[in-house]
Design an enzyme around this catalytic site. Sequence first.
Site, PDB file in Angstrom:
ATOM      1  N   LYS A  44       4.046   1.811  -0.972  1.00 21.38           N
ATOM      2  CA  LYS A  44       2.926   1.401  -1.819  1.00 21.38           C
ATOM      3  C   LYS A  44       3.274   1.466  -3.307  1.00 21.38           C
ATOM      4  CE  LYS A  44      -0.071   4.386   0.017  1.00 21.38           C
ATOM      5  NZ  LYS A  44      -1.346   5.089   0.232  1.00 21.38           N
ATOM      6  N   LYS A  46       3.833   4.305  -4.950  1.00 23.16           N
ATOM      7  CA  LYS A  46       3.235   5.511  -5.530  1.00 23.16           C
ATOM      8  C   LYS A  46       4.245   6.641  -5.533  1.00 23.16           C
ATOM      9  CE  LYS A  46      -1.650   4.998  -4.400  1.00 23.16           C
ATOM     10  NZ  LYS A  46      -2.806   5.724  -3.897  1.00 23.16           N
TER      11      LYS A  46
END
Length: 152
Positions: A44, A46
């Site tokens: 993602k 992150k």
Amino acid sequence: MKTIITYGTFDLLHVGHVNLLERLRALGDKLIVGVSTDEFNLLKGKQCIYGYAERARIVGALGCVDLVIPENNWSQKSGDIKKYNIDLFGIGADWQGKFDELQTLCEVIYLPRTPSISTTSLKKALSQIDSEAIQKIKQGLDGVLDIVKALE
């Protein structure tokens, strides 16, 4: 018995996270929380302060959470809903409309966020602090983790 599920990264746990989890738990009898794994977060884009095991342990220590499971990918939600006999999928309103396809399996709700707080805003504020101050903050967060461990 009404079972609820939600998902999130839950890095730098803050009052917005707690508010969301408590509000979801108040809607049923059991709250299951899928915490994103480190590998999934990398996909993602992150980067977390704390690893999966620590984030899962902190979330699991909250009185409103009945079970923590790993969130490994986007597509596991429908399988989890079936596996855990979920009645309600709930998540923050910043995801409005993104999980509507799950309505064929259970009720889906999007709850409003707590104003003026987010992990992104915390990380942005932290990025403006010098490295010595960041170490002190990390030590404080490690102290919170130690308290959680002592409560178990």
